[in-house]
Scaffold this active site. Structure first.
Site, mmCIF file in Angstrom:
data_model
loop_
_atom_site.group_PDB
_atom_site.id
_atom_site.type_symbol
_atom_site.label_atom_id
_atom_site.label_comp_id
_atom_site.label_asym_id
_atom_site.label_seq_id
_atom_site.Cartn_x
_atom_site.Cartn_y
_atom_site.Cartn_z
ATOM 1 N N LYS A 11 -12.453 -0.254 -15.016
ATOM 2 C CA LYS A 11 -12.710 -1.977 -13.872
ATOM 3 C C LYS A 11 -13.450 -2.281 -15.045
ATOM 4 O O LYS A 11 -12.726 -3.836 -15.215
ATOM 5 C CB LYS A 11 -13.688 -1.364 -12.366
ATOM 6 C CG LYS A 11 -13.449 -0.377 -11.897
ATOM 7 C CD LYS A 11 -11.826 -1.207 -11.139
ATOM 8 C CE LYS A 11 -11.693 -0.561 -9.665
ATOM 9 N NZ LYS A 11 -10.620 -1.274 -8.944
ATOM 10 N N TYR B 59 -13.067 5.972 -14.311
ATOM 11 C CA TYR B 59 -13.479 4.136 -13.026
ATOM 12 C C TYR B 59 -13.870 3.391 -13.483
ATOM 13 O O TYR B 59 -13.126 2.377 -13.901
ATOM 14 C CB TYR B 59 -13.911 5.124 -11.784
ATOM 15 C CG TYR B 59 -14.174 4.055 -10.767
ATOM 16 C CD1 TYR B 59 -12.931 3.715 -9.507
ATOM 17 C CD2 TYR B 59 -15.227 3.468 -10.760
ATOM 18 C CE1 TYR B 59 -12.951 2.855 -8.422
ATOM 19 C CE2 TYR B 59 -15.580 2.094 -9.177
ATOM 20 C CZ TYR B 59 -14.091 2.178 -8.766
ATOM 21 O OH TYR B 59 -14.225 0.941 -7.944
ATOM 22 N N ASP C 247 0.999 -0.766 0.244
ATOM 23 C CA ASP C 247 -0.105 -0.135 -0.234
ATOM 24 C C ASP C 247 0.788 1.249 -0.277
ATOM 25 O O ASP C 247 2.201 0.779 0.103
ATOM 26 C CB ASP C 247 -1.217 0.313 1.122
ATOM 27 C CG ASP C 247 -2.387 1.101 1.035
ATOM 28 O OD1 ASP C 247 -2.134 2.214 0.370
ATOM 29 O OD2 ASP C 247 -3.467 -0.439 1.175
ATOM 30 N N THR D 214 -16.619 1.128 2.786
ATOM 31 C CA THR D 214 -15.117 0.569 3.000
ATOM 32 C C THR D 214 -14.835 2.759 3.279
ATOM 33 O O THR D 214 -15.476 3.389 2.196
ATOM 34 C CB THR D 214 -13.989 0.164 2.074
ATOM 35 O OG1 THR D 214 -14.662 1.247 0.777
ATOM 36 C CG2 THR D 214 -14.643 -1.135 1.937
ATOM 37 N N ASP E 25 3.820 2.191 -3.929
ATOM 38 C CA ASP E 25 2.652 2.817 -5.174
ATOM 39 C C ASP E 25 2.827 1.831 -6.085
ATOM 40 O O ASP E 25 4.194 1.385 -7.503
ATOM 41 C CB ASP E 25 2.937 4.480 -5.337
ATOM 42 C CG ASP E 25 2.456 4.492 -6.411
ATOM 43 O OD1 ASP E 25 1.445 4.210 -7.239
ATOM 44 O OD2 ASP E 25 1.839 5.720 -5.877
ATOM 45 N N VAL E 26 1.409 1.606 -6.385
ATOM 46 C CA VAL E 26 1.605 0.271 -7.385
ATOM 47 C C VAL E 26 2.049 0.710 -8.630
ATOM 48 O O VAL E 26 2.171 -0.413 -9.883
ATOM 49 C CB VAL E 26 0.550 -0.480 -7.663
ATOM 50 C CG1 VAL E 26 0.114 -1.488 -6.539
ATOM 51 C CG2 VAL E 26 -0.523 0.585 -7.773
HETATM 52 N N1 NAD Z 1 -15.963 0.175 -2.236
HETATM 53 C C1 NAD Z 1 -16.654 -0.080 -2.814
HETATM 54 O O1 NAD Z 1 -17.863 -0.450 -2.408
HETATM 55 C C2 NAD Z 1 -15.595 -0.753 -3.655
HETATM 56 C C3 NAD Z 1 -17.147 -1.167 -4.604
HETATM 57 C C4 NAD Z 1 -15.757 -1.559 -5.839
HETATM 58 C C5 NAD Z 1 -14.960 -2.429 -5.738
HETATM 59 N N2 NAD Z 1 -14.399 -1.918 -5.598
HETATM 60 C C6 NAD Z 1 -13.213 -1.559 -6.189
HETATM 61 O O2 NAD Z 1 -12.647 -2.540 -4.400
HETATM 62 C C7 NAD Z 1 -11.281 -2.247 -4.636
HETATM 63 C C8 NAD Z 1 -10.383 -2.060 -2.775
HETATM 64 O O3 NAD Z 1 -11.292 -0.699 -2.706
HETATM 65 P P1 NAD Z 1 -11.182 -0.254 -0.669
HETATM 66 O O4 NAD Z 1 -13.216 -0.284 -1.389
HETATM 67 O O5 NAD Z 1 -10.907 -1.489 -0.279
HETATM 68 O O6 NAD Z 1 -10.941 1.456 -0.409
HETATM 69 P P2 NAD Z 1 -10.195 2.145 0.293
HETATM 70 O O7 NAD Z 1 -9.997 3.149 -0.189
HETATM 71 O O8 NAD Z 1 -10.430 1.361 1.660
HETATM 72 O O9 NAD Z 1 -8.856 1.081 -0.100
HETATM 73 C C9 NAD Z 1 -8.233 0.859 -1.145
HETATM 74 C C10 NAD Z 1 -6.601 0.855 -0.752
HETATM 75 O O10 NAD Z 1 -6.118 0.635 -1.366
HETATM 76 C C11 NAD Z 1 -4.659 1.500 -1.439
HETATM 77 N N3 NAD Z 1 -4.531 2.253 -3.121
HETATM 78 C C12 NAD Z 1 -4.827 3.331 -3.551
HETATM 79 N N4 NAD Z 1 -3.969 3.703 -4.662
HETATM 80 C C13 NAD Z 1 -2.547 3.117 -4.695
HETATM 81 C C14 NAD Z 1 -0.993 2.561 -4.696
HETATM 82 N N5 NAD Z 1 -1.072 3.722 -6.090
HETATM 83 N N6 NAD Z 1 -0.101 2.242 -4.918
HETATM 84 C C15 NAD Z 1 -0.562 1.035 -3.772
HETATM 85 N N7 NAD Z 1 -1.654 1.547 -3.147
HETATM 86 C C16 NAD Z 1 -2.954 2.418 -3.257
HETATM 87 C C17 NAD Z 1 -4.863 2.952 -0.533
HETATM 88 O O11 NAD Z 1 -4.206 3.306 -0.147
HETATM 89 C C18 NAD Z 1 -6.525 2.177 0.258
HETATM 90 O O12 NAD Z 1 -5.477 1.690 1.184
HETATM 91 C C19 NAD Z 1 -10.003 -1.128 -5.236
HETATM 92 O O13 NAD Z 1 -9.679 -1.721 -6.470
HETATM 93 C C20 NAD Z 1 -11.236 -0.521 -5.305
HETATM 94 O O14 NAD Z 1 -12.282 0.639 -6.805
HETATM 95 C C21 NAD Z 1 -14.287 -0.727 -3.309
#
Ligand code: NAD
Length: 308
Positions: A199, A195, A52, A230, A102-103
């Site tokens: 996706k 976004y 992360d 989240t 950072d990915v």
């Molecule tokens: N929460 C929702 O409703 C939802 C719905 C559909 C998809 N998603 C997807 O689920 C995944 C996880 O999201 P979440 O809901 O847990 O949100 P979140 O923000 O809690 O977690 C996402 C994590 O990714 C990390 N991140 C962001 N950019 C980064 C980078 N460049 N390098 C390394 N780490 C990085 C952030 O720091 C964070 O810890 C994401 O891909 C998001 O798009 C979430």
């Protein structure tokens, strides 16, 4: 006699973790769905590296990628904060290692994969989960920096992760790649241009990876979460003020056929199944985990809850 042996085997099988002996790399593992997945994998016997953003990065990120793009990353990613990956790894013990990364930084991500080899001797599972999003407003309103950063994190870094994972998984005789997509890939949602496109892109990468990996028993699948409680929703850095978590929970519970709010653990459970050998005959697939949202024709046909 053999019945007793069978029963003993069954008891042993149930006691065993579903990921015993596996090594996993999980991106975006310090928050939300990624964190729930890290915790679930460790509980099921896996050795886990998770990456992360560096909690110590402070203002450096803004200087490196620009303030607009940096706003996509959460303010809570702070040294000593609840999403400090080092602190999370400390809590989880020897089975978990945090790699700040950072990915979108190709060299840093490559170092994270090398760390899987160094710490745990190889890799069996990749969970491409890191993601950014929310608050784009519209295609017209989205600026270049926001679009580029969204694609860089959510799409290009997933391709890069697959590319880095392939040789390591092949060396283990196969493995599983699971990518967190979204229902935004499946439905036309206003304000989710970059976004949604990112996706949807990873779903196609998943199918291609599944075809390219099949002969080597490398599987690739994606989950499409619906609305999950989240910080990406209740604390999006692209909004002026976050929503209250409780309000998000109430709102999400009413937003799909199953009248409950989706939690990070609901997605972690689906990822666990796709990562484990239980899904060994499943590849190239998209699994929505959304309380029935994408199966619904028209929410106006829903019976009010009071009618039972
Ligand atoms: N929460 C929702 O409703 C939802 C719905 C559909 C998809 N998603 C997807 O689920 C995944 C996880 O999201 P979440 O809901 O847990 O949100 P979140 O923000 O809690 O977690 C996402 C994590 O990714 C990390 N991140 C962001 N950019 C980064 C980078 N460049 N390098 C390394 N780490 C990085 C952030 O720091 C964070 O810890 C994401 O891909 C998001 O798009 C979430």
């Amino acid at each position: 006699m053999s019945q007793i042996a069978d029963a003993r085997d069954e008891v042993a099988r149930r006691a065993a973790g579903r990921l015993d002996g596996k090594v996993a790399l999980i991106t975006g593992g310090a928050s939300g769905i990624g964190l729930a997945t890290v915790e679930r994998f460790v509980a099921e016997g896996a050795k886990v590296l998770f990456c992360d953003l560096d909690p110590r990065q402070g203002r450096a990120l803004g200087e490196r990628i620009g303030e607009t793009a940096a706003r996509l990353h959460h303010r809570r990613r702070e040294d000593g904060g609840p999403n400090d990956g080092f602190a999370i790894a400390g809590r989880l013990g020897d089975a978990a290692v945090f790699i700040p990364c950072d990915v979108t930084d190709a060299a840093a991500l490559a170092r994270a994969f090398a760390a899987a080899q160094e710490h745990f001797g190889g890799l069996d599972i990749l969970v491409n989960n890191a993601g950014v999003g929310g608050g784009e407003v519209s295609i017209e309103g989205c600026d270049e920096a926001l679009f580029d950063r969204t694609i860089a994190v959510n799409l290009k870094a997933v391709w890069r992760g697959m590319k880095l994972a392939f040789p390591l998984l092949r060396a283990r005789g196969g493995g599983s790649i699971v990518t967190t997509s979204s229902i935004s890939a499946l439905l036309g949602m206003p304000g989710q241009g970059a976004y949604g496109a990112s996706k949807a892109g990873v779903l196609q990468l998943t199918r291609v990876a599944a075809m390219e990996g099949a002969r080597d028993l490398i599987r690739a699948n994606a989950v499409c979460p619906g609305g999950i409680v989240t910080p990406i929703i209740y604390d999006s850095p692209l909004m002026q003020d976050g929503f209250g978590k409780a309000a998000v929970e109430r709102g999400l519970a009413a937003s799909q056929p199953l009248p409950i709010a989706g939690q990070p653990e609901d997605i972690a459970n689906a990822i666990l199944w796709l990562a484990s050998d239980e899904s060994r005959f499943v590849t190239g697939q998209t699994v929505p985990v959304d309380g029935g949202l994408t199966a619904e024709f028209d929410s106006r046909h829903r019976k009010p809850l009071a009618d039972g």
